[in-house]
Design a protein around this motif. Structure first.
Motif, short mmCIF file in Angstrom:
data_model
loop_
_atom_site.label_atom_id
_atom_site.label_comp_id
_atom_site.label_asym_id
_atom_site.label_seq_id
_atom_site.Cartn_x
_atom_site.Cartn_y
_atom_site.Cartn_z
N TYR A 44 0.88 -1.07 -0.05
CA TYR A 44 -0.10 0.24 -0.02
C TYR A 44 0.84 0.95 0.13
O TYR A 44 2.01 1.00 0.67
N THR A 45 0.61 1.80 -0.79
CA THR A 45 1.40 3.46 -1.12
C THR A 45 0.94 4.73 -1.42
O THR A 45 0.02 4.27 -2.11
N GLU A 46 0.62 5.84 -0.99
CA GLU A 46 0.30 6.89 -1.11
C GLU A 46 0.94 7.01 -3.23
O GLU A 46 0.87 8.11 -3.64
N SER A 47 2.31 6.53 -2.72
CA SER A 47 3.22 6.96 -3.72
C SER A 47 3.28 7.01 -5.53
O SER A 47 3.29 5.31 -5.04
N ALA A 48 2.97 7.28 -6.16
CA ALA A 48 2.64 7.22 -7.38
C ALA A 48 4.09 6.15 -8.32
O ALA A 48 3.91 5.52 -8.95
N ALA A 49 5.17 6.98 -7.99
CA ALA A 49 7.01 6.89 -8.45
C ALA A 49 6.51 5.52 -7.99
O ALA A 49 7.51 4.73 -8.71
N GLU A 50 6.47 5.00 -6.54
CA GLU A 50 6.50 4.06 -5.96
C GLU A 50 5.62 3.03 -6.57
O GLU A 50 6.43 1.95 -6.33
N LYS A 51 4.56 3.02 -6.57
CA LYS A 51 3.12 2.55 -7.23
C LYS A 51 4.41 1.83 -9.55
O LYS A 51 4.01 0.70 -9.06
N ASP A 52 4.59 2.58 -10.05
CA ASP A 52 4.61 2.48 -10.99
C ASP A 52 6.55 1.98 -11.01
O ASP A 52 6.31 1.19 -11.59
N GLY A 53 7.22 2.06 -10.11
CA GLY A 53 8.64 0.99 -9.87
C GLY A 53 8.12 0.14 -9.79
O GLY A 53 9.16 -1.02 -10.16
N LEU A 54 7.22 -0.76 -8.73
CA LEU A 54 6.61 -1.43 -8.45
C LEU A 54 6.06 -2.80 -9.55
O LEU A 54 6.09 -3.28 -10.02
#
Length: 304
Positions: A44-54
């Motif tokens: 779970y993350t609020e970060s779109a960059a972290e989401k896209d990285g995963l």
């Protein structure tokens, strides 16, 4: 049991199911949910960059888990470097304890809405005692929580609270339409119909993330983007036309064919056939018509 979460986003949808209507709040954030098909863990993350990285390394995007406030009770995140698992908790004592036994504290992950938030959304936690990774699942979807409990997970009740679910209904609808739109492949549609759709999608993403967007903005953009999606025109199948062009190319190398008077009919059809083949907006009727004409001309050449 660890793999029992596979397909839950298909069964229930990862996003929150809202009801009612209200002016959307500016202090609402998107909390994304990701799924690792190899370990069974949800992230779970609020970060779109972290989401896209995963997503770039194989995690599956499951959309918006729920909406989080800009302030409230802190939810901390920890990482286990040995198992690769993540844990979320509002307990400072639990956070400190896990750090002492080898977990890496990653600080604040997001906020849980406090009692001042009207209509705050209940976020449920379920526990799988058999899973070494991804043993806790968090969801705003009561149906998902019930499903897990029926399949051996322990229902641990409410863990956190999301933001005002009444206020965020329109925002959630727009987010879901955007996710659907982003999954479409440009190569499957005519360039003319895609052009307007692409502009609408960009505008929808801007409105979704803008702090000053209102319920009416979300609703209007949802309707507009949906309309553009419905107006997308699928590209015509050009398999038969390509076959005709390939046959023409083969015949052109054979003087026994090119010397015949009938060959000139095919030669005259070639520019139109190539133009239709290269036209990303050509209709199926146009493609079929020129393909049939070229095939007929080549057949006449072969039989002459």
């Amino acid at each position: 049991m660890k793999k029992s979460l596979i397909g839950l986003s298909v069964l229930f949808g990862a996003g929150v199911v809202f009801a009612g209507a209200h002016e959307a709040q500016a202090d609402s954030n998107l909390l994304y949910r990701m799924y690792n098909p190899n370990s069974g863990e949800h992230f779970y993350t609020e970060s779109a960059a972290e989401k896209d990285g995963l997503a770039s390394v194989g995690w599956h995007e499951e959309g918006i888990a729920w909406f989080t406030p800009d302030k409230g009770d802190t939810v901390y995140r920890l990482y286990n470097p040995n198992s690769g698992d993540h844990h979320y908790t509002m307990s400072q004592d639990e956070y400190n304890f896990l750090e002492k036994v080898g977990w890496k504290g990653e600080g604040k992950s997001f906020y849980s809405a406090d009692k001042s938030v009207k209509n705050r959304q209940e976020i449920y936690r379920a526990y799988n005692k058999n899973a070494k990774i991804g043993s806790h699942n968090f969801t705003a979807n009561k149906n998902e929580q019930t499903f897990l409990a029926k399949n051996g997970w322990t229902d641990e009740g409410v863990a956190f609270y999301g933001n005002d679910y009444v206020a965020d209904q329109a925002k959630n609808k727009l987010a879901n339409v955007i996710n659907e739109a982003k999954a479409l492949d440009e190569n499957n549609y005519t360039s003319d119909s895609w052009a307007g759709f692409a502009v609408a999608l960009t505008q929808a993403q801007r409105i979704l993330t803008a702090d000053n967007s209102t319920k009416d903005d979300y609703a209007k953009m949802t309707t507009e983007l949906t309309d553009y999606m419905n107006k997308l025109v699928e590209q015509a199948s050009k398999f038969a036309l390509k076959g005709a062009l390939d046959r023409y190319n083969d015949f052109s190398k054979n003087s026994a064919y090119t010397a015949k008077p009938e060959w000139q009919v095919a030669v005259k059809l070639l520019p139109d056939a190539q133009a239709v083949y290269n036209d990303t907006n050509a209709t199926q009727a146009e493609v079929d018509a020129i393909a049939n004409k070229l095939y007929d001309a080549l057949t006449a050449v072969a039989q002459a």
